[in-house]
Scaffold this motif. Sequence first.
Motif, short mmCIF file in Angstrom:
data_model
loop_
_atom_site.label_atom_id
_atom_site.label_comp_id
_atom_site.label_asym_id
_atom_site.label_seq_id
_atom_site.Cartn_x
_atom_site.Cartn_y
_atom_site.Cartn_z
N GLN A 62 -8.68 -29.02 16.73
CA GLN A 62 -9.74 -28.10 17.11
C GLN A 62 -9.77 -26.92 16.13
O GLN A 62 -8.73 -26.56 15.58
CB GLN A 62 -9.40 -27.57 18.50
N TYR A 89 -11.49 -22.85 15.80
CA TYR A 89 -12.37 -21.75 16.18
C TYR A 89 -12.91 -21.21 14.87
O TYR A 89 -12.16 -20.65 14.07
CB TYR A 89 -11.61 -20.65 16.91
N ARG A 143 -15.29 -25.40 17.32
CA ARG A 143 -15.84 -24.58 18.38
C ARG A 143 -16.47 -23.37 17.67
O ARG A 143 -15.77 -22.55 17.09
CB ARG A 143 -14.70 -24.15 19.30
N CYS A 185 -4.83 -25.99 17.28
CA CYS A 185 -6.10 -25.30 17.01
C CYS A 185 -5.93 -24.37 15.81
O CYS A 185 -4.95 -23.62 15.73
CB CYS A 185 -6.50 -24.49 18.24
#
Length: 456
Positions: free
Chosen positions: A422, A424, A440, A390
């Motif tokens: 992924q 953020y 996300r 991530c």
Amino acid sequence: MSKRDHVFTCQACGAIWPKWTGKCEACGEWNTLVEEAARPVVPGALAAPMGKKGKALAFVELTGEAEPPARLASGISEFDRVCGGGLVPASAILIGGDPGVGKSTLLLQVAAALGRGGRKVAYVTGEEAEAQVQERARRLKAADAPVHLAAETDLRKILDGLKALKPDVVIVDSIQTVWADGVEAAPGTVAQVRACAHELVRFAKKSGAIVILVGHVTKDGQIAGPRVVEHLVDAVIYFEGERGMPFRILRAVKNRFGPTDEIGVFEMIDQGLVETPNPSALFLGASGERPSGAAVFAGVEGSRPVLVEIQALAAPTAYGTPRRAVVGWDSARLAMILAVLETRCGLSFSGRDVYLSVAGGLRITEPAADLAVAAALISALADAPLPKHCVVFGEVALSGEVRPAGRSDLRLKEAAKLGFEQAYAPPQKKGATAAGVKVRQIGHIADLAGLIGADG
Ligand code: TYD
Ligand code: MG
């Protein structure tokens, strides 16, 4: 003769005082005043005297026909990129860095590369003997390159030699060792460095040669004494590196002919500096599972995406006031993120010493690192690792809102390339995606705290 034939010049800021004092009242530095002749040689006076009748000043339009300057690329692409795509003829560059960081090594490699490319290169050293430079050239496998080497510190001799040689590129290592006989001050003092740098820059402008000056930097990042040189030259480039780390970063802080946010990454090995065209792999270390307190920041340096691990530790405070220590980031910015986390997410760091470190010796200045720092801090406090594979990026406002960061596409693409799945990230505008990376969207820092599972 005037009453004062000597003055005291501050070696840190260049301020001139009639009397010696322990502290320079202009910059606040201690023990920096050095006695010098009241009228050092007027810069330029060492060269040919000006004609009595100067040419009348001729004004021109802004819309000149001048072509953009042809650049001289060394072929060492990390160096060329930081210079803005190659060296510009008739320009002067200052390369600063701590002693031992590898300035002489880099410039000898650049000199060899330019020489092999058919350019006439002069390497003037005042720091080492000829034999020492030859020995280093052997180590760097550059001894066969056509480079004109001289060990000399007398400015007059250097200029005479250069006028006769007519080189395309001149390297002077270092400006702090060169002295002009008309200046009544020791080599390395502001007066000497200013006068010598001025003459060498003039030589560049008049002859069309590229002059590269090496300068040593003091601990706090100032080019020792002669900040004055920074104003004289066209570009100022710093060569940085952490002690004990093999990575070296070349960074432009001023460039009249190119951008200043580019970095060049090198690795110092036994055969000298090698280019690192893919810095992300280098700053990330081993991939796979990361411990709590580690977040991978998807950053952009200049035109290049760089993924780097940010590590945080929140340890119980042993005595009174908790400590906050930062390596590779701004400590004021850390204080801000801590305050936002405490106020907007109800997390408490008050009984904790907080340590934050950017892996690999990189220094980050981008505000987009805020969210990655916040993620590392929350993860450290909760002792909960971030999800595997991530990346994190986004700027954090005082309100706790997460603001969009520029060049999201570039960041996500690099993450995808290195196997991340992924991200953020702040709410994306349409289109900012990369195949294989699930974004996300984090609109507020409290959402991030919720995701990492820290509830205070
Ligand atoms: P140097 O270029 O002399 O530094 P500066 O000019 O900035 O003072 O580099 C010195 C350091 O680099 C020294 O500690 C040894 C190391 N080094 C290598 O690791 N490999 C090499 O091939 C060379 C030439 C130097
Ligand atoms: Mg050196």
